[in-house]
Design an enzyme around this catalytic site. Structure first.
Site, PDB file in Angstrom:
ATOM      1  N   ASP A 226      -0.369   4.065 -12.904  1.00  0.00           N
ATOM      2  CA  ASP A 226      -0.790   3.930 -11.512  1.00  0.00           C
ATOM      3  C   ASP A 226      -2.047   4.773 -11.264  1.00  0.00           C
ATOM      4  OD1 ASP A 226      -0.444   2.916  -8.995  1.00  0.00           O
ATOM      5  OD2 ASP A 226       1.130   4.301  -8.385  1.00  0.00           O
TER       6      ASP A 226
ATOM      7  N   ASP B  32      -8.621   3.332  -9.769  1.00  0.00           N
ATOM      8  CA  ASP B  32      -8.776   3.354  -8.318  1.00  0.00           C
ATOM      9  C   ASP B  32     -10.152   3.918  -7.961  1.00  0.00           C
ATOM     10  OD1 ASP B  32      -8.764   3.896  -5.634  1.00  0.00           O
ATOM     11  OD2 ASP B  32      -6.878   5.010  -5.620  1.00  0.00           O
TER      12      ASP B  32
ATOM     13  N   HIS C  85      -0.387   4.369   2.251  1.00  0.00           N
ATOM     14  CA  HIS C  85       0.400   5.141   1.282  1.00  0.00           C
ATOM     15  C   HIS C  85       1.271   6.147   2.009  1.00  0.00           C
ATOM     16  CE1 HIS C  85      -2.498   4.325  -2.248  1.00  0.00           C
ATOM     17  NE2 HIS C  85      -1.322   3.841  -2.567  1.00  0.00           N
TER      18      HIS C  85
HETATM   19  O1  G3H Z   1       0.932   3.212  -6.013  1.00  0.00           O
HETATM   20  C1  G3H Z   1       2.044   3.317  -5.426  1.00  0.00           C
HETATM   21  C2  G3H Z   1       2.233   2.843  -4.078  1.00  0.00           C
HETATM   22  O2  G3H Z   1       1.121   2.382  -3.487  1.00  0.00           O
HETATM   23  C3  G3H Z   1       3.439   3.256  -3.321  1.00  0.00           C
HETATM   24  O3  G3H Z   1       3.199   3.485  -1.959  1.00  0.00           O
HETATM   25  O4  G3H Z   1       5.469   4.399  -1.561  1.00  0.00           O
HETATM   26  O5  G3H Z   1       3.802   4.238   0.245  1.00  0.00           O
HETATM   27  O6  G3H Z   1       4.879   2.232  -0.682  1.00  0.00           O
HETATM   28  P1  G3H Z   1       4.416   3.600  -0.938  1.00  0.00           P
HETATM   29 ZN    ZN Z   2      -0.820   3.202  -4.513  1.00  0.00          ZN
END
Ligand code: G3H
Ligand code: ZN
Length: 311
Positions: free
Chosen positions: A83, A105, A179
């Site tokens: 990620d 990213d 997020h």
């Molecule tokens: O990269 C991981 C996510 O974007 C998780 O985000 O927990 O706010 O849904 P979230």
């Molecule tokens: Zn994310």
């Protein structure tokens, strides 16, 4: 089935008409929770590891080998994805470490810089058969080691150019999700008009939503009834995320609801059983809460339950 390539899994998602849930794992319990949930639901999933999780596990190589060994043993199909990576060097390192899919990213960078760096990673990764997810636009909020103060919705006019210029395999877009939640009275609006325009630009392409958890009020309340003090944060509603999947979004990252479910079950267990001090007992409760939340997402948000054929 065990570990497979992102290409293969996304191809199946079109053939069998489902989207893919992506969950971050960072210790033994979170990994068990996702794998057990997928096996229960006969569903594939994308298992993600972040830079923060690697630091948390201290010996990242050992953790990665452990994750791979567990996934290889499973009857379900999984993709192992890194990620949010913020630099070209780190992205190349993740490719070399054995991730079959990585996310660069570059959302905080000026457009041309995002293009240049993403392209460099794509060229490196593709030589080794590794999938690259990129990001265009910016998603607000905190996640792990990633922070952005403001949302910058993805400009549909740039989408095609960005994909052509970089060769990225999938693209995270900003259409209203956040997020980890923000302080707000209502769920954040998911801008379906912008999303639809983006999907129209390139039908059959893999568009991704980050910040796909929904921080339901009921779950926050349950945590707080057990002594928690979690603020009432809001993100897009689960109904809206599920609708985005039906419209054609193929990957959704969802984490914080799993964290809330884990925290609730763990707090409840300790309150109801103050005599317990064996960590395996209360961590298992947390893990089971996490697992139930993942089952819920697979069934009701991405609709990938039952797509695995398991004898
Ligand atoms: O990269 C991981 C996510 O974007 C998780 O985000 O927990 O706010 O849904 P979230
Ligand atoms: Zn994310």
């Amino acid at each position: 089935m065990s570990l497979i390539t992102a290409k293969k899994l996304f191809e199946r998602s079109f053939q069998q008409n489902f989207s893919l849930a992506a969950f971050n794992v960072f210790n033994v319990e979170s990994l068990q929770a996702v794998v057990e949930a997928c096996e229960h639901e006969k569903s594939p999933a994308i298992i993600q590891i972040s830079s923060g999780a690697r630091k948390y596990m201290q010996d990242e190589i050992l953790f990665l080998d452990y994750v791979k060994a567990i996934l290889e043993k499973s009857k379900c199909s999984f993709v192992l994805h890194h990620d949010h990576i913020k630099s070209v060097e780190e992205a190349k390192k993740a490719v070399d470490m054995g991730f079959s899919s990585v996310m660069f990213d570059g959302s905080a960078l000026p457009f041309e810089e995002n293009v240049t760096r993403t392209r460099e990673i794509v060229e490196y990764a593709h030589k080794k058969g590794v999938w690259v997810e990129a990001e265009l636009g910016s998603i607000p909020g905190f996640e792990d080691e990633v922070f952005s103060e403001h949302a910058k919705f993805t400009d549909k006019e740039s989408v095609n150019h960005f994909i052509e210029a970089t060769g990225c395999d999938s693209l995270a877009v900003s259409v209203g999700t956040a997020h980890g939640g923000v302080l707000s009275a209502e769920h954040l609006p998911l801008h379906f008009d912008i999303l639809e325009e983006i999907l129209q630009v390139r039908r059959g392409y893999i568009f991704v939503l980050h910040g796909g958890a929904s921080m339901p009020k009921e779950l926050i309340n349950k945590v707080n009834e057990c002594g928690g003090k979690v603020p009432e944060l809001k993100i897009c509603s689960e109904t809206d995320i599920a609708k985005a999947c039906k419209m054609g979004v193929k990957k959704v990252n969802m984490d914080v609801d799993n964290f809330l479910a884990f925290t609730y079950e763990l707090r409840k267990m300790l309150i109801e059983n103050p005599q317990i001090y064996d960590p395996r007992k209360y961590l298992k409760c947390g893990k089971d809460g996490f697992k139930e939340e993942v089952i819920h997402k697979l069934k009701n948000v991405v609709c990938s339950s039952g797509v695995e054929v398991i004898e």
